[in-house]
Write a protein that holds these residues in place. Structure first.
Motif, PDB file in Angstrom:
ATOM      1  N   HIS A 159     -73.923 -24.683  71.512  1.00 28.00           N
ATOM      2  CA  HIS A 159     -72.588 -24.946  71.850  1.00 28.00           C
ATOM      3  C   HIS A 159     -71.596 -24.051  70.980  1.00 28.00           C
ATOM      4  CE1 HIS A 159     -72.328 -28.604  74.436  1.00 28.00           C
ATOM      5  NE2 HIS A 159     -73.409 -28.540  74.305  1.00 28.00           N
ATOM      6  N   SER A 203     -73.390 -23.681  76.128  1.00 26.72           N
ATOM      7  CA  SER A 203     -72.135 -24.143  76.645  1.00 26.72           C
ATOM      8  C   SER A 203     -71.091 -23.552  75.647  1.00 26.72           C
ATOM      9  CB  SER A 203     -72.025 -25.598  76.592  1.00 26.72           C
ATOM     10  OG  SER A 203     -73.343 -26.188  77.749  1.00 26.72           O
ATOM     11  N   GLN A 381     -75.069 -33.731  76.480  1.00 29.70           N
ATOM     12  CA  GLN A 381     -75.746 -32.724  77.292  1.00 29.70           C
ATOM     13  C   GLN A 381     -77.322 -33.215  77.466  1.00 29.70           C
ATOM     14  OE1 GLN A 381     -74.924 -28.718  76.703  1.00 29.70           O
ATOM     15  NE2 GLN A 381     -76.836 -27.961  77.776  1.00 29.70           N
TER      16      GLN A 381
END
Length: 396
Positions: A159, A203, A381
């Motif tokens: 992330h 992400s 996630q």
């Protein structure tokens, strides 16, 4: 034949509905197990589904390696496997969080249970980051993972906490001073550098959105649902939370109150951002940076007046935002907190007296709010990826 086809369709609809309920329950079970080990019966009472339903989910997650038996309870009560408690299995894998917030640049590695295994700062340019800068950072991360003995651990996801806005559909930066070289890059090259290097899902979210989520994970909330997190540092940005979730619109776009894709800074940014205040106060600063600004703020009445005047501008904008959505709480983060209570007090008093909900302003309490927010999303996630895999295997 028509009746048979209709019956089959109805059964498929029912199966899909039940599957989504199950997926929701999987999320609930994993989220409460991050807090403490629980038995199936305790989980059942906590989230309001049957003990049998909980046990089925727990068994599957245990087989996947996501959960494990935590301990045997020596209590004589045995009903519903009460003596067996389950917890998140830290060995399931690791998360990599990279925070590009200026002056807080760092990468952090957590295990699946949320334990911090590695944290290290890094240095890249404040503006116009290039592919070479990212490649050097990736090499630095890989070296740190190897030194910590983590290079062979399963990387669950990556992330990236980034200043600016990202089009969620195209994964293209729509606005970012720091990542200007990646604006309108529809190839997604910024993300591909990390995906190719680590072989894991990548992400990214606006860093201020992550900060708001991090604070929400640790108690920042509104009793009416709507809250605002506003960041005033080298840049200016904000996030609206509704019931603990970030509110976004077109392709995930939201929160850009400082700059503009079309080259014009807002009045708020021109008056309140650290960068603009340094420019305004340049004649009074020994060094053209935040340290120089803070030194002058403490010793020079002119600079002090300019900065406290910026607090009034900020307070007016916060009041407008709060009245627009009916927010009763606002959290302020960023370098502006360094100005102290004289600055913060002016903001608090004005906002409280100029908002319908008598909104209260609080200083951010977490130095690593963006990292904590990214970690919360990383955990979710994993569950989403598991549910997606299971859905594809069952054709639902």
């Amino acid at each position: 034949t028509f009746a048979l086809a209709k019956g089959k369709m109805e059964r498929q609809k029912t199966a899909i509905k039940l599957n989504y309920v199950r997926e929701y329950n999987i999320g609930l079970i994993t989220s409460i197990l991050y807090d403490a080990p629980l038995s199936c019966l305790e989980m059942s009472k906590r989230i309001g589904i049957s003990d049998v339903g909980v046990r089925k989910i727990v068994k599957q997650l245990e087989q996947q390696g996501m959960l494990k038996v935590a301990r045997e309870n020596t209590s004589p009560r045995k009903k519903g496997n009460q003596h067996i408690r389950y917890t998140i299995d830290a060995d399931y894998g690791i998360f990599l969080i990279v925070d590009f917030t200026h002056l807080s640049d760092r990468f952090v590695v957590f295990d699946y249970a949320g334990n911090r295994l590695l944290e290290q700062g890094f240095v890249i340019p404040y503006l116009d980051v290039t592919d070479d800068d990212i490649r050097r950072l990736i090499a630095e991360i890989k070296a740190a993972l190897a030194a910590a003995g983590l290079e062979n651990k399963k990387l669950l996801n990556v992330h990236l906490s980034v200043p600016g806005q990202i089009d969620e559909k195209s994964r293209c930066f729509t606005i970012s001073h720091r990542f200007k070289n990646y604006e309108n890059d529809y190839s997604g090259s910024f993300f591909k550098l990390f995906e190719d290097a680590f072989g894991a899902p990548v992400s990214a979210k606006n860093n201020v959105a992550y900060m708001a989520l991090g604070e929400a994970e640790h108690g920042f909330s509104s009793k009416y649902g709507a809250a605002i997190y506003i960041f005033v540092g080298y840049g200016v940005a904000a996030t609206v939370l509704y019931k603990g979730q970030v509110v976004t619109g077109w392709r995930g776009y939201a929160g850009e109150i400082g700059g503009s894709k079309f080259g014009r800074d807002s009045t708020l940014s021109l008056n309140c951002s650290v960068m603009r205040l340094i420019i305004k106060c340049a004649d009074y600063l020994e060094t053209q940076d935040f340290d120089g600004l803070m030194k002058a703020y403490r010793t020079n009445e002119t600079v002090r007046g300019i900065i406290l005047g910026s607090a009034d501008v900020l307070a007016m904008f916060i009041s407008m935002f709060a009245n627009l959505i009916g927010a009763d709480v606002v959290m302020l983060g960023g370098e502006s907190l360094e100005y102290g209570e004289d600055y913060l007090g002016r903001v608090k008093d004005y906002v409280r007296s100029h908002t319908i909900a008598k909104a209260e302003v609080y200083p951010s309490g977490l130095a690593d709010a963006a990292v904590r927010g990214a970690l919360a999303e990383a955990k979710k996630q994993v569950v989403a990826d598991y549910n997606e895999k299971r859905r594809s295997e069952t054709n639902l």
